[in-house]
Design an enzyme around this catalytic site. Structure first.
Site, mmCIF file in Angstrom:
data_model
loop_
_atom_site.group_PDB
_atom_site.id
_atom_site.type_symbol
_atom_site.label_atom_id
_atom_site.label_comp_id
_atom_site.label_asym_id
_atom_site.label_seq_id
_atom_site.Cartn_x
_atom_site.Cartn_y
_atom_site.Cartn_z
ATOM 1 N N ASP A 58 0.599 3.782 -11.977
ATOM 2 C CA ASP A 58 1.718 4.278 -11.179
ATOM 3 C C ASP A 58 2.865 4.786 -12.048
ATOM 4 O O ASP A 58 3.610 5.677 -11.646
ATOM 5 C CB ASP A 58 2.223 3.191 -10.218
ATOM 6 C CG ASP A 58 2.535 1.884 -10.919
ATOM 7 O OD1 ASP A 58 2.218 1.749 -12.113
ATOM 8 O OD2 ASP A 58 3.085 0.984 -10.261
ATOM 9 N N SER A 65 -2.701 0.697 -10.781
ATOM 10 C CA SER A 65 -1.524 0.178 -11.500
ATOM 11 C C SER A 65 -1.748 -1.215 -12.077
ATOM 12 O O SER A 65 -1.031 -2.174 -11.767
ATOM 13 C CB SER A 65 -0.325 0.168 -10.552
ATOM 14 O OG SER A 65 -0.156 1.444 -10.006
ATOM 15 N N ARG A 103 -2.842 3.144 -0.500
ATOM 16 C CA ARG A 103 -2.619 4.403 0.211
ATOM 17 C C ARG A 103 -3.675 5.437 -0.151
ATOM 18 O O ARG A 103 -4.162 5.487 -1.277
ATOM 19 C CB ARG A 103 -1.241 4.982 -0.122
ATOM 20 C CG ARG A 103 -0.074 4.163 0.405
ATOM 21 C CD ARG A 103 1.229 4.928 0.229
ATOM 22 N NE ARG A 103 1.422 5.362 -1.136
ATOM 23 C CZ ARG A 103 2.132 6.423 -1.490
ATOM 24 N NH1 ARG A 103 2.695 7.185 -0.560
ATOM 25 N NH2 ARG A 103 2.276 6.754 -2.754
#
Length: 822
Positions: free
Chosen positions: A562, A508, A447
């Protein structure tokens, strides 16, 4: 038996009494690695095993195994097709487990009537159990297997010994008795073996020692010796079989036939008006519509009547109460006769042993195997799921081990927890302002976000981009070029082309951070394997990709994972949020640690967020006692065997696979799906973790659960949906409890760090498993409450945590930099 041993011809001599050329039982000193091929022991299936023997009391060390469904056309095709299929399965198994040892020693389990002339020489007398491969009867099956392996040309395999399944059961006797000299199988077929005095076996011409004799008693009664015992139903079943006139004793006992005997009796009674109001149905009249699994369940005194109703309704019948009772009597009668005939034959074996050994009292143990002799399906399910039921004491042990590993990791000692400093020194205080870009890379989707932080709120605009598999597993340059292309596309869509906004990068994956904008990738996880990245600074890789894209200017301020992003995102709304937790595709946690406890960072005042990378907890073996055979299967088939063991017991990438392996196991034992090993169930990753959330949903009726399973191509019986539900519950409950035990270790350490009687803290949580599973979050919270009673812990679900959090880390960094410059 005695006539066959002496090789005397007689009408009653219908048992073959075949020497197996096995002269002794294991004595516990056997060592080494061995390959095993089991062909047809469970009917239309083939199993390959890798067994490690040690000289300890526990001889077998968790064998690796894989089961393959034998296609019907292979079972009824040519011998060459069958043995080429077996060799291909061997090669596929060895390739999957990267077992490249030279000169592998193989034991061949071939459970069909054979005439053995040596340990590795065995001629097939006749096929049974539904096999009819041409060109094999009268041939040496060991030689046929060797030729197929040579045609495969993939591995060097030496077929050392051939045994049938009965001999294998006896050799693997678990009774710890030196008197285990008999093996008994009652499964699809039936047979027995025992250790005979060699002097009684005319074919051996020996006067000392013992040898294992395979009785091949399934053919007993072929010469009409027990003709008066045979019923009209036995004759009808025999006429319908693939081998009329043969294996008559087996057809009265073996699991392949009992369901059919019950069906024939029910048809007879229905046609004579005794059952079902004189009505039949197409299903009842169809051969094979009642299976062994049905009979076992219908005969059970506790639950049998409900099972009978379900089975009869599935057959299109409308039974009355009296019908159900009569059907249960039929099942009991058929099974009782089978058990009594089997017991009579076994008594003959034991009586013969007593006489041949000239003992007044015979001390012997019988090793048994096969579904007819195994536990009730409910007990099988309970035993299978027992290792997933974690006690309070076990969870306390996990908590203590986690806390010990945390301390060691912080001090730079050897530990499965890396305890990585993130250089995030503060959570948001509400004064942050401005526009920030954020990138979020950590799973199947990537994203790009525009985050606008204004007084009292955070406004987010984002765009989701996919990461193609070939990009995730290609070169690092391809991956980061793709990321920059996505950023440019997003900037254009938002009218931001030419603007240089501060950028936070959520990455992440396990990294060693050297600063807020420096992070060395330690290793890929979650299916990523892009080359040229491990050991490199991923911020630098991103900046190089930006430079390769002309006309793009981006100011990369911070890199976070994350978990940290989730903590920061929730920390904007709750200042007490000092812990981040992710339970999605993978799992991880972070928390604010006292800087004085972090050996790798200078300074003794203040706090720093520590990225635990707790998915690797237990990689040093500390979780060994909690790992099941199913965890090992999932681990060995993964792209990173022996790594991320904690993650593989908790996260969404693996729970569905654990469930699938349990279902495979239960099916192989006949406790599920009628014992039918379907291709769909053997397909890796077909059982998605999202199915656990759907199946365990409180509002979902069992009929809808059945629909989910039927969509996967699984052949359900009446209570299979309930069994699958229980399996899913056991796997997800253990995952949540382990996660809770880990979180309890974190909050207890924070409380002890701060010298508090009671700690009040919030945990920011993200991840699809935590959010979408109907019970996971409650189980995590309840476990923490039990294990850390002096900590008041609130769990906050993060909204857009990883992306929003990266922007907030960047915003906090900018705030602190501005304050420092002033």
């Amino acid at each position: 038996m005695e006539q066959a041993l002496k090789r005397q011809d007689s009408p009653a001599n219908s048992v073959r009494m075949s020497p197996t050329y096995i002269g002794s039982m294991p004595n516990g000193t056997e060592q080494g690695d061995f390959l095993v091929l089991e062909l047809g022991t469970k009917g239309a299936s083939l199993r390959v095993l890798w067994v490690t023997m040690t000289d300890t009391k526990e001889q077998c060390v968790k064998p690796k195994s894989q089961e393959f469904v034998i296609p019907q056309e292979v079972m009824l095709g040519t011998g060459k097709q069958l043995f080429d299929f077996a060799a291909h399965c061997l090669s596929e198994f060895l390739d999957a487990y990267t077992l490249k040892n030279q000169n592998l020693k193989l034991g061949f389990n071939f459970p069909f009537p054979c005439h053995q002339t040596g340990l590795d020489r065995s001629t097939l007398i006749s096929w049974t159990k539904g096999f009819r491969c041409s060109g094999v009867e009268g041939q040496d099956v060991v030689q046929l297997l060797r030729e197929a392996i040579q045609r495969q040309k993939a591995h060097c395999i030496d077929v050392v010994a051939m045994v049938n399944d009965t001999v294998g059961i006896m050799m693997d006797c678990k009774c710890d008795s030196k008197f285990c000299d008999v093996g008994l199988i009652v499964d699809t077929g039936t047979n027995a073996c025992y250790m005979e005095e060699a002097r009684h076996v005319k074919a051996l011409d020996k006067n000392h020692g013992r040898t294992c004799i395979s009785i091949e008693w399934g053919s007993f009664c072929d010469e009409a010796t027990l003709g008066p015992v045979l019923t009209t139903f036995d004759h009808a079943l025999d006429c319908e079989s693939l081998d009329p006139g043969a294996q008559r004793f087996e057809k009265m006992i073996g699991g392949l036939y009992l369901g059919e005997l019950v069906r024939l009796v029910l048809v007879h009674f229905a046609q004579h008006g005794i059952l079902f109001g004189g009505c039949t149905s197409p299903a009842l009249l169809s051969q094979g519509s009642i299976l062994l699994e049905h009979v076992i369940k219908m005969e059970d005194p506790a639950t049998g009547k409900a099972e009978i109703l379900a089975v009869l309704q599935d057959l299109g019948l409308r039974p009355q109460v009296s019908d159900i009772e009569h059907v249960q009597h039929v099942c009991a009668a058929v099974c009782t006769r089978a058990a009594q005939l089997c017991a009579a034959a076994l008594a003959a074996v034991l009586s013969h042993l007593q006489r041949s050994r000239e003992q007044q009292t015979l001390h012997a143990a019988v090793a048994t195997g096969g579904r007819m002799l195994e536990k009730h399906p409910r007990r099988i399910l309970e035993d299978t799921l027992a290792p997933f039921q974690l006690s309070f004491e076990q969870l306390k042990m996990v908590q203590a081990q986690m806390q010990t590993a945390m301390i060691k990791g912080l001090q730079g000692e050897a530990s499965s927890l890396r305890m990585l400093p993130t250089y995030v020194r503060a959570t948001p205080d509400g004064s942050e302002r401005g526009d920030f870009l954020a990138l979020d890379l950590g799973g199947t989707n990537f994203r790009v976000l525009l985050v606008r932080v204004v007084e009292g709120s955070v406004q987010i605009t984002n765009q989701v981009y996919s990461i193609p598999e070939h990009t995730a597993q290609g070169s690092g340059e391809q991956l980061f070029d793709h990321i920059v292309d996505c950023i440019v596309d997003f900037q254009q869509s938002q009218g931001l082309s030419g603007h240089s906004l501060p950028l936070g990068f959520t990455f992440s994956f396990p990294c060693k951070q050297l600063g807020l904008d420096q992070a060395i990738l330690l290793n890929w996880t979650k299916g990523f394997s892009a080359s040229g990245c491990e050991g490199q600074d991923v911020v630098n890789l991103l900046r190089e990709a930006i430079r390769r894209k002309q006309g793009v200017e981006l100011d990369v301020v911070a890199i976070v994972n994350d978990t940290v992003g989730t903590m920061m995102s929730c920390g904007y709304d709750d200042p007490r949020c000092e812990i981040g937790l992710i339970v999605g595709t993978g799992t991880n946690a972070c928390y604010m640690e006292e800087l004085q406890n972090v050996a790798s960072v200078e300074g003794n005042s203040g706090r720093m967020c520590i990225n635990m990378e707790w998915g690797a907890f237990g990689d040093d073996g500390t979780l060994g006692m909690f790992l099941t055979r199913f965890d090992d299967c999932v681990d060995q088939a993964s792209i990173n065997p022996c790594k991320q063991r904690f993650e593989k017991m908790i996260s969404g990438m693996y729970l569905g696979e654990i469930v699938r392996h349990i279902l495979l196991h239960l099916t192989s034992l006949g406790a599920l799906f009628r014992g039918q090993m379907t291709q769909s169930l053997q397909t890796r990753d077909i059982f998605k973790t999202k199915f656990l959330s759907e199946i365990e949903s409180d509002g979902l009726a069992l009929r809808q659960v059945r629909a989910i399973l039927e969509d996967l191509g699984l052949p359900l019986t009446s209570d299979d949906a309930l069994v699958v539900l229980e399996v899913c519950q056991a796997v997800s409950r253990r995952a949540a409890q382990l996660c809770g035990a880990g979180m309890a270790a974190v909050v207890e350490k924070m409380r002890e760090n701060r010298g508090l009687q009671e700690l009040t803290v919030s945990v920011g949580v993200d991840g699809t498993l935590y959010k979408l599973h109907p019970h996971f979050s409650k189980l995590v919270s309840a476990t923490v409450q039990k294990l850390a009673p002096h900590c008041k812990v609130t769990f906050l679900q993060s909204e857009d945590g990883s992306g929003k959090g990266a922007a907030l880390v960047t915003a906090v960094a900018c705030r602190l930099a501005q304050r420092a410059s002033v």
